[in-house]
Design a protein around this motif. Structure first.
Motif, PDB file in Angstrom:
ATOM      1  N   PHE A  52      70.062  24.325  58.522  1.00 16.82           N
ATOM      2  CA  PHE A  52      70.698  25.565  58.106  1.00 16.82           C
ATOM      3  C   PHE A  52      71.256  26.208  59.376  1.00 16.82           C
ATOM      4  O   PHE A  52      70.538  26.877  60.117  1.00 16.82           O
ATOM      5  CB  PHE A  52      69.693  26.481  57.402  1.00 16.82           C
ATOM      6  N   MET A  53      72.544  25.944  59.636  1.00 16.00           N
ATOM      7  CA  MET A  53      73.202  26.392  60.865  1.00 16.00           C
ATOM      8  C   MET A  53      73.292  27.905  60.898  1.00 16.00           C
ATOM      9  O   MET A  53      73.469  28.564  59.868  1.00 16.00           O
ATOM     10  CB  MET A  53      74.612  25.792  60.941  1.00 16.00           C
ATOM     11  N   GLY A  75      58.671  23.852  53.081  1.00 17.88           N
ATOM     12  CA  GLY A  75      59.183  25.133  52.608  1.00 17.88           C
ATOM     13  C   GLY A  75      59.292  26.211  53.671  1.00 17.88           C
ATOM     14  O   GLY A  75      59.822  27.286  53.410  1.00 17.88           O
ATOM     15  N   GLU A  76      58.787  25.946  54.875  1.00 18.16           N
ATOM     16  CA  GLU A  76      58.826  26.935  55.960  1.00 18.16           C
ATOM     17  C   GLU A  76      60.040  26.697  56.851  1.00 18.16           C
ATOM     18  O   GLU A  76      60.348  25.559  57.210  1.00 18.16           O
ATOM     19  CB  GLU A  76      57.555  26.823  56.805  1.00 18.16           C
ATOM     20  N   ASN A 165      70.197  26.825  48.737  1.00 13.82           N
ATOM     21  CA  ASN A 165      68.756  26.921  48.986  1.00 13.82           C
ATOM     22  C   ASN A 165      68.466  27.380  50.421  1.00 13.82           C
ATOM     23  O   ASN A 165      67.420  27.102  50.963  1.00 13.82           O
ATOM     24  CB  ASN A 165      68.022  25.621  48.642  1.00 13.82           C
ATOM     25  N   ASP A 166      69.432  28.112  50.990  1.00 13.03           N
ATOM     26  CA  ASP A 166      69.276  28.635  52.346  1.00 13.03           C
ATOM     27  C   ASP A 166      68.612  30.011  52.263  1.00 13.03           C
ATOM     28  O   ASP A 166      69.262  31.015  51.983  1.00 13.03           O
ATOM     29  CB  ASP A 166      70.638  28.744  53.033  1.00 13.03           C
ATOM     30  N   ASN A 167      67.300  30.015  52.489  1.00 14.66           N
ATOM     31  CA  ASN A 167      66.588  31.291  52.523  1.00 14.66           C
ATOM     32  C   ASN A 167      65.975  31.541  53.901  1.00 14.66           C
ATOM     33  O   ASN A 167      65.043  32.337  54.035  1.00 14.66           O
ATOM     34  CB  ASN A 167      65.516  31.340  51.426  1.00 14.66           C
ATOM     35  N   CYS A 168      66.513  30.854  54.914  1.00  9.63           N
ATOM     36  CA  CYS A 168      66.048  31.074  56.285  1.00  9.63           C
ATOM     37  C   CYS A 168      66.690  32.347  56.838  1.00  9.63           C
ATOM     38  O   CYS A 168      67.719  32.789  56.330  1.00  9.63           O
ATOM     39  CB  CYS A 168      66.399  29.860  57.149  1.00  9.63           C
TER      40      CYS A 168
END
Length: 171
Positions: A52-53, A75-76, A165-168
């Motif tokens: 996830f850039m 998931g982390e 699904n990018d939740n970072c």
């Protein structure tokens, strides 16, 4: 007539060498939208290229590239910083093996890239990425991305959507 022929020959010669892109214009915040890979196992969650850039810095003056991104493991979100050096028409980056990273095309909102990864076992994997400034990219750029995927011989079913699904953290 000779001048016309000479300009045609020079134009074809320049085209055969590939376009030289000043990548420094693409320094900035980027979000991963899609990545396609020959070896799909390289881009599934929990693997090094399920990225996830967040930021890419192209320093043409010093011949370096710097990446800031996250990977997910169990998931982390795990923050990563990786750097590389410019060699010929690509950036050599040591991350999960040796990588030859290059910009295929870009504009003010999107970036299409190619990466050749040679892992620790010597296995080569071609990857193509589409990055954007926001959560939405122009459908024409998605089609261009898919064309590059096909040109690299990567099956379209190996394209993965990352933006959904990018939740970072997004600084």
């Amino acid at each position: 007539m000779k001048a016309l022929l000479l300009s045609l020959v020079l134009g074809l010669l320049a085209a055969s060498q590939g376009d030289v892109i000043d990548a420094s214009q693409f320094t900035g915040r980027w979000l991963t939208h899609f990545i396609a890979a020959e070896n799909i196992d390289k881009i599934t969650e929990g693997t090094p290229f399920h990225i996830f850039m967040r930021y890419i810095e192209f320093d043409e003056e010093n011949g370096t590239i710097h990446f800031h991104f996250y990977i997910k493991k169990n998931g982390e979100c795990i923050e990563k910083y990786v750097s590389g050096l410019k060699e010929e028409n690509f950036y050599a980056v040591d991350y999960s093996g040796h990588n030859e990273f290059q910009v295929i095309s870009g504009d003010k909102n999107t970036l299409i890239t190619h990466n050749l990864n040679v892992d620790e076992d010597g296995r080569e994997t071609e990857m193509v990425g589409l990055f954007g400034l926001s959560d939405v990219v122009d459908p024409n750029r998605i089609e261009e991305f898919k064309n590059v995927v096909r040109e690299k011989g990567i099956p379209e079913e190996n394209i993965r959507n990352f933006i959904y699904n990018d939740n970072c953290p997004r600084e």
